[in-house]
Design a protein around this motif. Structure first.
Motif, mmCIF file in Angstrom:
data_model
loop_
_atom_site.group_PDB
_atom_site.id
_atom_site.type_symbol
_atom_site.label_atom_id
_atom_site.label_comp_id
_atom_site.label_asym_id
_atom_site.label_seq_id
_atom_site.Cartn_x
_atom_site.Cartn_y
_atom_site.Cartn_z
ATOM 1 N N ALA A 295 0.746 -1.128 -0.049
ATOM 2 C CA ALA A 295 -0.059 -0.031 -0.075
ATOM 3 C C ALA A 295 0.594 1.257 0.049
ATOM 4 O O ALA A 295 0.534 2.210 -0.613
ATOM 5 C CB ALA A 295 -0.892 0.076 1.201
ATOM 6 N N ALA B 8 1.051 4.015 -3.023
ATOM 7 C CA ALA B 8 0.548 5.463 -2.762
ATOM 8 C C ALA B 8 1.619 6.469 -3.071
ATOM 9 O O ALA B 8 1.346 7.490 -3.491
ATOM 10 C CB ALA B 8 0.103 5.505 -1.291
ATOM 11 N N PRO C 204 -11.517 10.044 -2.585
ATOM 12 C CA PRO C 204 -10.928 9.534 -3.877
ATOM 13 C C PRO C 204 -11.868 9.833 -5.016
ATOM 14 O O PRO C 204 -13.055 9.553 -4.967
ATOM 15 C CB PRO C 204 -10.883 8.242 -3.568
ATOM 16 N N VAL D 122 -8.674 -3.534 -3.168
ATOM 17 C CA VAL D 122 -8.402 -2.084 -2.811
ATOM 18 C C VAL D 122 -9.616 -1.443 -2.258
ATOM 19 O O VAL D 122 -10.563 -1.297 -2.615
ATOM 20 C CB VAL D 122 -7.591 -1.317 -4.020
ATOM 21 N N PHE E 94 -10.856 2.338 0.156
ATOM 22 C CA PHE E 94 -10.376 3.643 0.498
ATOM 23 C C PHE E 94 -11.191 3.827 1.973
ATOM 24 O O PHE E 94 -12.432 3.941 1.926
ATOM 25 C CB PHE E 94 -10.477 4.761 -0.435
ATOM 26 N N LEU F 129 -3.295 8.509 2.884
ATOM 27 C CA LEU F 129 -3.084 9.163 1.690
ATOM 28 C C LEU F 129 -3.338 10.740 1.949
ATOM 29 O O LEU F 129 -4.087 11.012 2.953
ATOM 30 C CB LEU F 129 -4.238 8.688 0.733
ATOM 31 N N LEU G 141 -5.385 4.315 2.415
ATOM 32 C CA LEU G 141 -5.435 3.226 1.273
ATOM 33 C C LEU G 141 -5.371 1.744 1.863
ATOM 34 O O LEU G 141 -4.190 1.382 2.445
ATOM 35 C CB LEU G 141 -4.423 3.408 0.157
#
Length: 508
Positions: A59, A63, A77, A98, A100, A165, A176
């Motif tokens: 990750a 990132a 995002p 994945v 967020f 992030l 993330l």
């Protein structure tokens, strides 16, 4: 020494080594199953740890290599950039999911396709494991695997990789969050449960358990061999009808326990018998000394009287003194003969010489031999009516005659004038019962257990007949009948008489 039994005293299925092996085998099988399950569990844990350790910085890497503008001004995002990020991650590791997350742990967006269940947007993720990994990004200060929440399967934790992030002002706007053990990886792991490797592991565990059980059975069989041999040898010395008998539920240890109790009982009984024998020996010496000294003293006294008085004693007195001395000498000889006869019987030097003879004729002879003695005492001796049939038995005729003589002597001594002594026969199939009954004073019940003891007399102390008895007659009777495998039975009622009876086997 008694022979060792040819058959084991303990059933084979109750043997100690068989029971130990039967108990150990399931334990070994259970141990094998536990080992297999533990191996499977730790193998899965090791796979998770390896997966997380290899992808711990994934990750952070993703990132760090993203162009600015992934997050909007609110820290969310952008959908176009999310799809681009998803394509980039899929190239690196197709099994990764994945997500967020906002700063509260809620799912803001994801890069999943083809969802058939509830959309995970808005699902809550526990941030404590997230912070735990962020505090040690290289995994140096944390013990892996660290399990995090799975947004698609609440309550089912899995390994993950996480990175913060930054938004436009340089602050952390979201996280993330990458699930390393995705649905695709879990499906592949589930399919491996029935793989050849795991089946081989199960077969190997079962084989090892069976081999261990067999080795334990052989070891128990070898180690308990001396115990089995000792048990068999001890059982050979256990008496029949032992009060410590073992039922079919006993193994060698219980049989040994019962055998040791038997040996203890027998040793105690033997010590008691030795003490009784020593006491009887002392009493015998004392009684022999008394019984031999009394008639000997009488003989000597009367003879000395005749010698000292010489011609001064008249012929009638001299004859009376000599006749009395002769009577005491005869009594002395009879007691010595009884003593020698009993000693031979006790030493097993007199063995019964069995033969077939007519028992009725023997009883008639005994009755005739005692007619004069009985008439002198005023007692009637008779052979009971109905006992004159043929009665052929197998025994030692001289010993049985001795038994009858002693019983008749005993009956005459204790039957008052006007009484009677009766000899009878009674058929009991394979056996013939011989009985001698009198109409005397009888024997008190407390005296019955002692009448066959040496030098014990059932007569009253003031009974003149007691002095004519050596006290060995009934002891000789019992010993002779013991040698014939028979036993004398006594029934007596005070002031009504006594009956002695015993059995002899009839001849074909």
């Amino acid at each position: 020494m008694m022979p060792i039994p040819t058959r084991p005293p303990v059933p084979a299925w109750r043997r100690l080594h068989v029971r130990a092996a039967a108990l150990t085998a399931p334990l070994m099988l259970l141990l094998g199953v536990c080992m297999y399950l533990l191996l499977q569990h730790f193998s899965a844990q090791n796979a998770l740890e390896a997966s997380q350790r290899m992808n711990l910085g994934l990750a952070q890497y993703v990132a760090a290599h993203q162009e600015p503008g992934l997050l909007d001004a609110q820290g969310h995002p952008r959908s176009d950039r999310v799809q681009e990020l998803a394509m980039h991650v899929m190239k690196i590791n197709p099994a990764v999911e994945v997500y967020f997350l906002d700063l509260e742990g809620r799912v803001l967006a994801h890069a999943l396709e083809g969802l058939q269940h509830t959309d995970p947007v808005g699902a809550s993720v526990d941030l404590r494991p997230v912070r735990q990994l962020l505090e040690a990004p290289e995994g140096d200060a944390v013990r892996l695997p660290v399990m995090g929440s799975n947004p698609l399967a609440p309550g089912q934790d899995t390994v993950f990789s996480v990175a913060p992030l930054l938004n436009a002002d340089g602050h952390v706007g979201s996280y993330l969050y990458m699930i390393l053990n995705s649905r695709l990886a879990q499906a592949e792991a589930t399919s491996l449960v029935n793989s050849g490797t795991l089946q081989a592991m199960a077969v190997a565990a079962a084989a090892v358990s069976a081999l261990a059980a067999l080795v334990l059975w052989l070891a128990w069989h070898h180690l308990t061999r001396p115990l089995r041999r000792l048990t068999d040898e001890l059982c050979a010395f256990r008496p029949q009808g032992s009060p410590n008998a073992i039922t079919g539920r006993g193994d060698e240890i219980e049989v040994l326990h019962a055998s040791v109790r038997d040996m203890q009982d027998r040793i105690v009984e033997q010590f008691r018998q030795l003490e009784d024998s020593d006491r009887q020996r002392r009493e015998l010496v004392s009684n022999i000394s008394h019984d031999l000294r009394t008639p000997l003293s009488n003989v000597r006294g009367y003879v000395e009287t005749v010698m000292l008085r010489g011609d001064g004693i008249d012929v009638e007195s001299r004859t009376r003194h000599l006749r009395t001395a002769l009577r005491h000498a005869d009594l002395l000889g009879k007691r010595i003969a009884d003593l020698f006869e009993l000693s031979k019987l006790d030493a097993d030097r007199s063995k019964p010489q069995t033969e077939v003879f007519c028992l009725a004729e023997l009883l008639q002879d005994v009755v005739q031999n005692y007619q004069l003695t009985a008439e002198a005492r005023g007692v009637k001796v008779e052979f009971s009516a109905g006992s004159h049939g043929k009665a052929r038995v197998r025994a030692d005729i001289a010993m049985i005659e001795r038994v009858l003589q002693n019983l008749v002597d005993n009956a005459l001594r204790h039957t008052p004038t006007g009484g009677s002594v009766s000899l009878a026969l009674e058929n009991h199939g394979a056996y013939m019962e011989i009985s001698v009954s009198d109409t005397g004073k009888g024997i008190p019940s407390e005296h019955l257990p002692h009448i066959f003891e040496r030098y014990w007399r059932a007569a009253d102390p003031d009974d003149g007949a007691a002095g004519a008895s050596s006290g060995l007659g009934l002891a000789i009777v019992k010993r002779i009948l013991d040698l014939h495998g028979s036993a004398v039975q006594v029934h007596s009622e005070p002031m009504r008489g006594t009956r002695f009876g015993f059995l002899l086997p009839q001849a074909a």
